[in-house]
Design a protein around this motif. Sequence first.
Motif, PDB file in Angstrom:
ATOM      1  N   LYS A 104      12.068  47.997   2.133  1.00  0.00           N
ATOM      2  CA  LYS A 104      10.940  47.162   1.722  1.00  0.00           C
ATOM      3  C   LYS A 104      10.463  47.571   0.333  1.00  0.00           C
ATOM      4  N   PHE A 105      10.242  46.581  -0.525  1.00  0.00           N
ATOM      5  CA  PHE A 105       9.689  46.730  -1.882  1.00  0.00           C
ATOM      6  C   PHE A 105      10.641  47.454  -2.843  1.00  0.00           C
ATOM      7  N   TYR A 106      11.866  47.763  -2.396  1.00  0.00           N
ATOM      8  CA  TYR A 106      12.784  48.433  -3.320  1.00  0.00           C
ATOM      9  C   TYR A 106      13.448  47.400  -4.214  1.00  0.00           C
ATOM     10  N   ARG A 107      13.397  47.660  -5.536  1.00  0.00           N
ATOM     11  CA  ARG A 107      14.040  46.771  -6.506  1.00  0.00           C
ATOM     12  C   ARG A 107      14.752  47.621  -7.544  1.00  0.00           C
ATOM     13  N   VAL A 108      15.985  47.262  -7.835  1.00  0.00           N
ATOM     14  CA  VAL A 108      16.731  47.998  -8.860  1.00  0.00           C
ATOM     15  C   VAL A 108      16.153  47.648 -10.223  1.00  0.00           C
ATOM     16  N   GLU A 109      16.426  48.514 -11.201  1.00  0.00           N
ATOM     17  CA  GLU A 109      15.832  48.341 -12.527  1.00  0.00           C
ATOM     18  C   GLU A 109      16.197  46.993 -13.143  1.00  0.00           C
ATOM     19  N   SER A 110      17.441  46.556 -12.921  1.00  0.00           N
ATOM     20  CA  SER A 110      17.901  45.318 -13.565  1.00  0.00           C
ATOM     21  C   SER A 110      17.232  44.076 -13.000  1.00  0.00           C
ATOM     22  N   SER A 111      16.558  44.202 -11.850  1.00  0.00           N
ATOM     23  CA  SER A 111      15.952  43.016 -11.228  1.00  0.00           C
ATOM     24  C   SER A 111      14.439  43.023 -11.302  1.00  0.00           C
ATOM     25  N   ARG A 112      13.867  44.014 -11.949  1.00  0.00           N
ATOM     26  CA  ARG A 112      12.392  44.104 -11.955  1.00  0.00           C
ATOM     27  C   ARG A 112      11.758  42.975 -12.763  1.00  0.00           C
ATOM     28  N   SER A 113      12.478  42.452 -13.731  1.00  0.00           N
ATOM     29  CA  SER A 113      11.905  41.356 -14.527  1.00  0.00           C
ATOM     30  C   SER A 113      12.032  40.014 -13.839  1.00  0.00           C
ATOM     31  N   ALA A 114      12.858  39.945 -12.800  1.00  0.00           N
ATOM     32  CA  ALA A 114      13.046  38.691 -12.074  1.00  0.00           C
ATOM     33  C   ALA A 114      11.898  38.495 -11.103  1.00  0.00           C
ATOM     34  N   PRO A 115      11.597  37.238 -10.764  1.00  0.00           N
ATOM     35  CA  PRO A 115      10.511  36.987  -9.798  1.00  0.00           C
ATOM     36  C   PRO A 115      10.874  37.500  -8.419  1.00  0.00           C
ATOM     37  N   GLY A 116       9.860  37.864  -7.646  1.00  0.00           N
ATOM     38  CA  GLY A 116      10.088  38.395  -6.302  1.00  0.00           C
ATOM     39  C   GLY A 116       9.281  39.648  -6.080  1.00  0.00           C
ATOM     40  N   HIS A 117       9.238  40.095  -4.818  1.00  0.00           N
ATOM     41  CA  HIS A 117       8.444  41.276  -4.502  1.00  0.00           C
ATOM     42  C   HIS A 117       9.227  42.304  -3.699  1.00  0.00           C
ATOM     43  N   GLY A 118      10.562  42.198  -3.629  1.00  0.00           N
ATOM     44  CA  GLY A 118      11.386  43.231  -2.998  1.00  0.00           C
ATOM     45  C   GLY A 118      11.382  43.205  -1.484  1.00  0.00           C
ATOM     46  N   LEU A 119      11.032  42.060  -0.873  1.00  0.00           N
ATOM     47  CA  LEU A 119      11.011  41.979   0.583  1.00  0.00           C
ATOM     48  C   LEU A 119      12.089  41.060   1.146  1.00  0.00           C
ATOM     49  N   GLY A 120      12.753  40.306   0.264  1.00  0.00           N
ATOM     50  CA  GLY A 120      13.707  39.301   0.726  1.00  0.00           C
ATOM     51  C   GLY A 120      14.854  39.874   1.547  1.00  0.00           C
ATOM     52  N   LEU A 121      15.548  40.884   1.015  1.00  0.00           N
ATOM     53  CA  LEU A 121      16.695  41.452   1.726  1.00  0.00           C
ATOM     54  C   LEU A 121      16.252  42.232   2.962  1.00  0.00           C
ATOM     55  N   SER A 122      15.087  42.876   2.875  1.00  0.00           N
ATOM     56  CA  SER A 122      14.563  43.563   4.056  1.00  0.00           C
ATOM     57  C   SER A 122      14.278  42.571   5.174  1.00  0.00           C
ATOM     58  N   PHE A 123      13.726  41.406   4.786  1.00  0.00           N
ATOM     59  CA  PHE A 123      13.448  40.349   5.755  1.00  0.00           C
ATOM     60  C   PHE A 123      14.748  39.808   6.353  1.00  0.00           C
ATOM     61  N   VAL A 124      15.766  39.623   5.515  1.00  0.00           N
ATOM     62  CA  VAL A 124      17.067  39.136   5.980  1.00  0.00           C
ATOM     63  C   VAL A 124      17.679  40.114   6.988  1.00  0.00           C
ATOM     64  N   LYS A 125      17.648  41.397   6.657  1.00  0.00           N
ATOM     65  CA  LYS A 125      18.247  42.393   7.554  1.00  0.00           C
ATOM     66  C   LYS A 125      17.521  42.417   8.902  1.00  0.00           C
ATOM     67  N   SER A 126      16.182  42.357   8.886  1.00  0.00           N
ATOM     68  CA  SER A 126      15.427  42.367  10.139  1.00  0.00           C
ATOM     69  C   SER A 126      15.794  41.178  11.011  1.00  0.00           C
ATOM     70  N   MET A 127      15.942  40.001  10.394  1.00  0.00           N
ATOM     71  CA  MET A 127      16.283  38.811  11.165  1.00  0.00           C
ATOM     72  C   MET A 127      17.706  38.907  11.716  1.00  0.00           C
ATOM     73  N   VAL A 128      18.643  39.415  10.914  1.00  0.00           N
ATOM     74  CA  VAL A 128      20.034  39.548  11.366  1.00  0.00           C
ATOM     75  C   VAL A 128      20.125  40.524  12.535  1.00  0.00           C
ATOM     76  N   LEU A 129      19.439  41.661  12.418  1.00  0.00           N
ATOM     77  CA  LEU A 129      19.461  42.639  13.500  1.00  0.00           C
ATOM     78  C   LEU A 129      18.824  42.091  14.769  1.00  0.00           C
ATOM     79  N   SER A 130      17.797  41.270  14.638  1.00  0.00           N
ATOM     80  CA  SER A 130      17.149  40.695  15.823  1.00  0.00           C
ATOM     81  C   SER A 130      18.084  39.742  16.564  1.00  0.00           C
ATOM     82  N   MET A 131      19.131  39.257  15.881  1.00  0.00           N
ATOM     83  CA  MET A 131      20.126  38.378  16.515  1.00  0.00           C
ATOM     84  C   MET A 131      21.302  39.174  17.073  1.00  0.00           C
ATOM     85  N   GLY A 132      21.237  40.496  16.962  1.00  0.00           N
ATOM     86  CA  GLY A 132      22.354  41.322  17.419  1.00  0.00           C
ATOM     87  C   GLY A 132      23.490  41.386  16.429  1.00  0.00           C
TER      88      GLY A 132
END
Length: 471
Positions: free
Chosen positions: A419-447
């Motif tokens: 959560k909230f982790y963003r690499v240096e090259s993506s800090r200027s891009a829009p977003g708040h660092g929760l997208g991939l964390s959200f994706v992983k949580s949803m994928v794991l909830s599906m087994g």
Amino acid sequence: MSLKKKNSLWGTFAFRLTLWYATLFILSLIIIFFISYKILAADLVHIVDRELLAATDKIDLEFHKVGLAQVKLDIREGIEEEGTNRVFYRMVTSNLNIVETSDPLKWPCLNFPVLSQWALMAAGNHSNYHTLSPSDRPYKIRILTQAVDDGKYVVQIGKPMKDEEELAKVYSKVFLGSVFILLLCGIILSWIEAQKAMKGVKRVTTTARNIGQDGIDHRVELGHEGEEIEDLAETFNHMLDRIEQLMMGLKDVTNNIAHDLRTPLTRIRGLAESTLREKDVEGYQEPIGTIVEECDRLNGMINTMLEIAEIDAGLKKPEEASVDIVSLANQAYEIFLGLAEDKGINLEFKGPSHPIIVLANTARLQRIIANLLDNAIKFTTPHGSICLEIKEARNEAIIMVKDTGIGIARDNQARIFEKFYRVESSRSAPGHGLGLSFVKSMVLSMGGSITVDSSLSQGTTFTINIPLKSL
């Protein structure tokens, strides 16, 4: 950490417990057999010794009643009656002169000089027993040497221990046959008891696995395997009750915090909108507009955080249905095609002509694919390419999003789902660092599972595996 179901019999505790019981049982039976066989063999020797002693006592008694001639006659009759090969008689004087003897040719296995030495020992009132193991006979021979007629003569009687050794062999066969039957029954009973004892542990394991997949509302059913297993199940259930209480408390705290944050954000946004509607605020329109945008961004971040927390805790269980993931991915491709073309990116879709059915929540699957496509477009430069591919392998549906974007350094790949982790090259891009964390949580909830493979300046590939629906 995943709970992997192991099917190896050799690695189960029930098998090792049964093997331990069987080994202990075999060792115990070997010890019992060895001791009982030795006792039986000694008793059989004692029986033969008593028979030999009774025969020599009879001869000694006849010396006093009927004399030497009748004793010699009785010995000959005894040899003929028993058989020349079934009993050995030898009578000598105290100075070893032979008075009567069995045919030496019938007893080539006997060492007569040694017999003479035993006779000398017996002449000094030292009766002695000896056991011979001749090479030309399948059975041992037991010989008693004893003085008779007040030491004037020495009698040696030998008897093959055929019957006794055959009895010992029969005992061995019966015992070993019984051991095999008892061992087989013991192994079966041990296995049944071990399986019965492990049922409670299996119920705990199954409950823990179900909690990891479906939520914390599962509990271990109590059985009758014993106090230890019942205590384990009750303790596990008490622990789950306590964890559920803590999670509900955490949920309440999170909801309160979210509510406390939402309220001032909503007021700030309302005031900013009210101010924008005023006529004399031309100089403040841009910063106030920024305030509105940031409030919306914070609201989105809070909602995403709450949703991730609920998914990870198993508190949010959306309805699931049979979903054709090929059709769903094709819809996402058509939605993002225009956005990719505006940026000069070639977006491609690959999928089979037949449907691939998974059991999932449609909205979550849409958000998973949308997040990955949005990230790919965001970090792919113009004239690059993105490929959304759906395929099927090993009872799993596979979603792959491959781009030719800026890539992710290998050191950062392990943390991009935090959560909230963003690499240096993506800090200027829009977003708040929760997208991939959200994706992983949803994928794991599906087994399912999600992996990333990326190289700097070459692109990134996200791969999602989701179990197919069981027919």
